[in-house]
Design an enzyme around this catalytic site. Structure first.
Site: not given
Length: 154
Positions: A52, A59, A74-76, A94
């Protein structure tokens, strides 16, 4: 089956430090196989954490990312380390959610991408954040993200 070129990767197969924050975290990509075939790639991070920005308290979120590749995947490992870089980063729910999606769109230029970020309650209120780049390509199988609305114990 096409062979994936991994020659340009710096993290996969190597000892890698977690970045201090998401802004400096490196995301890597590999060529997508099966040109001309639309398919959905899903990543699920059920234990995502950030801080937070006001209180510094942790969070937690269950994040689901779906995308239809164009030329890149995307390479994991880099994605895992990118998500981990939020662990000590203070930002609103957000901001974290949209930043993750925008970084992936910038890197991959996918045909389509969506994120569902299901945040656990803060102050008694769960916050869920949903964003997508537009309509998914016609004909792709797009399963439900499978995360139930937060109910608590009631």
């Amino acid at each position: 089956m096409p062979k994936t070129d991994v020659s340009g990767l710096s993290m996969l197969g190597n000892q890698t430090e977690t970045a201090a924050n998401p802004e400096v975290a490196v995301l890597e990509k590999v060529p997508a196989g099966y040109a001309g075939t639309d398919y959905v790639v899903r990543f699920t991070a059920p234990e995502f954490t950030s801080l937070c920005p006001m209180t510094g308290q942790p969070d937690f979120a269950h994040i689901v990312i779906d995308y239809v590749p164009n030329e890149w995947l995307v390479e994991s490992k880099s994605l895992k380390l990118f998500l981990h870089s939020f662990r000590n980063h203070g930002a609103f729910h957000e901001d974290c959610s949209i930043y993750i999606a925008k970084r992936l769109v910038e890197l991959l230029e996918p045909k389509w991408l969506r994120i569902g970020a299901y945040w656990y309650p803060r102050g008694g209120i769960p916050i869920d954040v949903f964003w997508q780049t537009g309509k998914p390509p016609e004909g792709v199988w797009l399963p439900d993200q499978g995360v139930q609305p937060y109910r608590g114990r009631g």
